[in-house]
Motif scaffolding. Structure first.
Motif: not given
Length: 629
Positions: A323-341
């Protein structure tokens, strides 16, 4: 007189409505001697049926426009979106980064280029105006040439519109008369009156929890014909403007996507009061976009409402960034618990920009500090990670019948390339998308009616730039199973060439990486003999698709980057987290085979099957160069 019958009103079909009228007339005493199939009565019934049908259709359309899922008019979608507190994205002017060199004709202590200083750029014969996003100043120090570096230019014509407030006029609205207003460039000031020039700057309201009766804020809405309306507070939510106040609105009217690609800029008149000005482009104009489409509004409005101006879940972060950054075409977000490590207490964000492959560090800081900070929960730390690309490299054999097409093999190949790039852009270059081989092959077949089939062999590659002459570990996650039918099978993991020192500290040229039974090794060819330079350079996990290099220290490498290439076990390719799929023209290899000669030969064979002579036909292969690695 007979008892009147009740009309059935559930039908909407024209013929059914007309038949209902006929059945009604047939039981009426007044019309028992009339032929309801006659031309005059039939015509009158047609008129009644048409009128009823039109009304039912009209009411159905009105009902559809009342709901977000079924509305087709933009004005209806805008009206419904207002109830959800959603403002559609405006047109956005493209942005370029330049260095400006000014040669003063006097001896100033400093040079200042004001905000909205105009520069010109020509794209395909059309002139576009770019302006500075803010004022830039640098000390001159009596230098002949003064340089201002990393200046941002925004495409769009700077304009100003004024209103005089009249509280007695209940119909007064503060609508910007131009289409294409870039909302990020709007500034609003309230002057006390024509005679009292004191001005107050008003800011866009973003969170009603921080707005009170004395807050100098304004609200934005989209009206008809893509116009923008400024709305002020009512004395409870926001300061109320008064009769005699002057509303001064500054903004840029831009061209959206049309401004993308501008590379050469020249000063329109003067910059900082000087006409001797040259510009060097650091980054060509990009990021321009048009107004949000109705399908995008339909999708984003309810999801924006779900966030409720706070970032708690990963979807909240995603919607706020979009919504606030119109130059973004696609965004993905994931929690730190799903990071490796795992990294608890963090949320990771990746953004695919509308132009380019990754966003800059400055943009990451801007989004984190000026956008997410307002909505972020204190115990969660947002971090941005660069997205990684998994390059799909198909080798395609296309069978076509030249007798059914007027195109040459080369022109047909060009059309196939264009369709594949379009397929990549529209179908797979988004987060959480997969590459389906069936859809890919169908896209090729649909290019032209002369194509009778195709075969595709796939490799997937990662590109990287190693640090030379330094022992470093590298990890490449392909997130797809790697083909390994059996032990001692030929290599399915390879690389482009590089040079390296062996254990005797001798430089070995034209080396490459390859796998052997789960171990990565460095080899080179000495004539027709494969020589092993390092038998244990890393490991490969065929099941998970992870390739690891240990203490890899090349001296030089071929080209501008190195490539690690793997043969996937399956032809459907998936991604994980901040990874995107992409097919580029340089990774395509297309072999065009004209089967018309084979078909003609088969026909001749059938016609001469009673003789002892055998006719042999040859498949003709067009000359097509390899564009991939």
């Amino acid at each position: 007189m007979s008892e009147p019958v009740k009309l059935r009103v559930s039908e909407l079909d024209f013929n059914e409505i007309k038949n209902n009228f006929k059945e009604f007339l047939k039981v009426q005493d007044e019309f028992k001697d009339y032929n309801v199939e006659g031309s005059v009565i039939s015509m009158l019934l047609d008129v009644l049926a048409y009128n009823t049908h039109y009304n039912s259709f009209y009411l159905n359309m009105i009902a559809n426009e009342m709901f977000l899922d079924t509305a087709v008019n933009r004005s209806s979608l805008i009206s419904i979106s207002k109830q959800l507190g959603y403002l559609p994205q405006s047109r956005v002017g493209s942005r370029a980064n330049v260095n400006i060199s000014v040669t003063p004709n006097d001896s100033p202590s400093n040079v200042t280029i004001a905000k909205n200083t105009k520069f010109n750029s020509n794209i395909n014969g059309v002139n576009y105006v770019f302006v500075t996003d803010k004022a830039y100043s640098v000390e001159a120090n009596n230098n002949q040439t003064v340089s201002l570096n990393n200046v941002t230019l925004i495409e769009g014509e700077p304009l100003t519109f004024r209103y005089t407030v009249d509280e007695s006029d209940d119909t007064q609205r503060f609508v910007i008369p131009n289409r294409g207003v870039d909302h990020s460039t709007i500034t609003v000031k309230i002057q006390e009156s024509q005679f009292n020039t004191n001005q107050s700057v008003y800011s866009l309201a973003s969170d009603l929890l921080t707005v009170n009766s004395s807050s100098n804020v304004y609200f934005l809405e989209e009206t008809t014909d893509f116009r923008t309306e400024i709305i002020f507070g009512d004395g409870v939510l926001g300061n109320k403007v008064k009769t005699g106040n002057l509303v001064i609105i500054d903004y840029n009217a831009c061209s959206g996507v049309l401004g993308n690609g501008a590379e050469i800029f020249s000063v329109a008149t003067t910059a900082g009061g000087y006409s001797s000005v040259t510009l060097t482009t650091n980054e060509s104009a990009k990021g321009g976009s048009d107004e949000e489409t109705i399908n995008s509004i339909r999708f984003n409005a309810p999801r924006n409402f779900d966030t409720q101006n706070r970032a708690v879940t990963k979807d909240d972060y995603k919607r706020i960034i979009l919504r606030d950054y119109p130059l973004a075409e696609s965004v993905i977000v994931y929690g730190g618990e799903d990071a490796d490590p795992p990294q608890y207490g963090k949320v990771f964000c990746s953004i695919k920009p509308k132009q380019g492959l990754n966003i800059t560090s400055a943009v990451k800081n801007q989004i984190r500090d000026t956008i997410l900070k307002k909505y972020n929960v204190a115990s969660i730390t947002p971090e941005f990670v660069d997205l990684t690309y998994l390059h799909i490299c198909p080798s395609i054999t296309v069978n076509y019948d030249s007798r059914t097409s007027t195109q040459t093999a080369e022109s047909l190949k060009t059309k196939i390339e264009q369709n594949i790039i379009k397929f990549s852009t529209n179908k797979i270059e988004e987060f959480d998308q997969q590459f389906r081989i069936s859809a890919f092959q169908r896209e090729i077949d649909d290019t032209d009616t002369s194509i009778v089939g195709n075969e595709v062999d796939l490799k997937i590659k990662k590109r990287f730039i190693p640090t030379l002459s330094t022992n470093l570990d590298y990890t490449f996650n392909f997130y797809n199973e790697i083909s390994h039918p059996h032990n001692d099978h030929p290599a399915t993991v390879t690389s482009t060439n590089f040079s390296i020192k062996d254990s005797a500290d001798i430089v070995r040229e034209n080396c490459f990486l390859e796998d052997f039974n789960g171990v990565m090794r460095i080899t080179r060819m000495n004539g027709n003999v494969r020589v092993i330079v390092n038998a244990n350079a890393g490991t490969v996990n065929y099941k998970t698709g992870k390739v690891e290099l240990n203490s890899f220290n090349p001296i030089t490498f071929q080209g501008n980057e190195m490539l690690i290439s793997v043969t996937p076990r399956f032809s459907d390719i998936k991604t994980d987290k901040q990874q995107l799929l992409i097919v580029e023209k340089r990774d395509l290899y297309i072999n065009m085979i004209d089967i018309s000669a084979t078909i003609s030969g088969d026909a001749r064979n059938r016609s001469t099957s009673t003789t002892t002579t055998t006719t042999t036909s040859t498949t003709t292969t067009s000359s097509v160069s390899t564009t991939g690695y």
